[in-house]
Design a protein around this motif. Structure first.
Motif, PDB file in Angstrom:
ATOM      1  N   ARG A  10       0.829  -1.209   0.000  1.00  0.00           N
ATOM      2  CA  ARG A  10       0.000   0.000   0.000  1.00  0.00           C
ATOM      3  C   ARG A  10       0.864   1.260   0.000  1.00  0.00           C
ATOM      4  O   ARG A  10       0.544   2.238  -0.681  1.00  0.00           O
ATOM      5  N   ALA A  11       1.965   1.248   0.752  1.00  0.00           N
ATOM      6  CA  ALA A  11       2.859   2.407   0.792  1.00  0.00           C
ATOM      7  C   ALA A  11       3.536   2.607  -0.565  1.00  0.00           C
ATOM      8  O   ALA A  11       3.647   3.740  -1.057  1.00  0.00           O
ATOM      9  N   TRP A  13       2.361   1.641  -3.498  1.00  0.00           N
ATOM     10  CA  TRP A  13       1.317   2.132  -4.400  1.00  0.00           C
ATOM     11  C   TRP A  13       1.120   3.630  -4.213  1.00  0.00           C
ATOM     12  O   TRP A  13       1.032   4.378  -5.181  1.00  0.00           O
ATOM     13  N   PHE A  14       1.043   4.086  -2.960  1.00  0.00           N
ATOM     14  CA  PHE A  14       0.854   5.506  -2.691  1.00  0.00           C
ATOM     15  C   PHE A  14       1.980   6.334  -3.285  1.00  0.00           C
ATOM     16  O   PHE A  14       1.739   7.355  -3.932  1.00  0.00           O
ATOM     17  N   GLY A  18      -0.674   6.495  -6.138  1.00  0.00           N
ATOM     18  CA  GLY A  18      -1.763   7.091  -5.368  1.00  0.00           C
ATOM     19  C   GLY A  18      -1.705   8.591  -5.194  1.00  0.00           C
ATOM     20  O   GLY A  18      -2.732   9.272  -5.280  1.00  0.00           O
ATOM     21  N   TRP A  19      -0.523   9.147  -4.980  1.00  0.00           N
ATOM     22  CA  TRP A  19      -0.409  10.582  -4.697  1.00  0.00           C
ATOM     23  C   TRP A  19      -0.837  11.443  -5.873  1.00  0.00           C
ATOM     24  O   TRP A  19      -1.343  12.535  -5.695  1.00  0.00           O
ATOM     25  N   THR A  54      -4.559   4.454  -1.539  1.00  0.00           N
ATOM     26  CA  THR A  54      -3.681   3.512  -0.833  1.00  0.00           C
ATOM     27  C   THR A  54      -4.070   2.054  -1.007  1.00  0.00           C
ATOM     28  O   THR A  54      -3.640   1.206  -0.221  1.00  0.00           O
ATOM     29  N   LYS A  56      -6.781   0.691  -0.286  1.00  0.00           N
ATOM     30  CA  LYS A  56      -7.592   0.262   0.851  1.00  0.00           C
ATOM     31  C   LYS A  56      -8.846  -0.436   0.334  1.00  0.00           C
ATOM     32  O   LYS A  56      -9.535   0.065  -0.540  1.00  0.00           O
ATOM     33  N   ILE A 108      -4.205  11.580   4.365  1.00  0.00           N
ATOM     34  CA  ILE A 108      -4.579  10.207   4.008  1.00  0.00           C
ATOM     35  C   ILE A 108      -5.844   9.806   4.763  1.00  0.00           C
ATOM     36  O   ILE A 108      -6.757   9.204   4.198  1.00  0.00           O
TER      37      ILE A 108
END
Length: 123
Positions: A10-11, A13-14, A18-19, A54, A56, A108
């Motif tokens: 997830r980190a 991907w961000f 994601g950002w 993220t 999620k 986030i």
């Protein structure tokens, strides 16, 4: 309930996607929300913001204490009276906080709550 991906995935991907993808998604959703015909798609895109940010996964509300989502009529009235403008302010504040290192965790969290602020959709 869908299994959450690892924190590392997830980190990553961000940081990679994601950002920058989340603001694009929010802007496309708001463009669609401006058109009456595009509102259903715009709301659906806003509900995907936590996943785009993220990765999620949505919670299984039937298995939790809260039960299910609010009724569609209540959510529609809320969107018309409050959600459309409150979520725009919420998303812009989250985007502003995201550019600061200190504000990133709050941003986030705020992006994760955007579907609820928009239409009382529990993600």
């Amino acid at each position: 309930m869908a299994e959450q991906r690892s924190f590392l995935a997830r980190a990553l991907w961000f940081v990679v996607v994601g950002w920058w993808a989340t603001p694009v998604l929010v802007n496309v959703a708001w463009f669609l929300n401006v058109t009456v015909v595009g509102i259903p798609i715009g709301i659906k895109l806003i509900n995907l913001v936590p996943t785009a940010l993220t990765l999620k996964e949505p919670r299984d509300l039937d298995a939790e204490d809260g039960g299910s989502q609010h009724g569609l009529l209540l959510r529609a009235v809320y969107f018309v009276l409050v959600g459309w403008w409150a979520s725009l302010l919420w998303a812009n504040l989250a985007a502003f906080l995201a550019v600061t290192v200190v504000g990133l965790p709050i941003a986030i969290w705020m992006f994760g709550r955007l579907p609820y602020v928009t239409s009382l959709y529990r993600f």
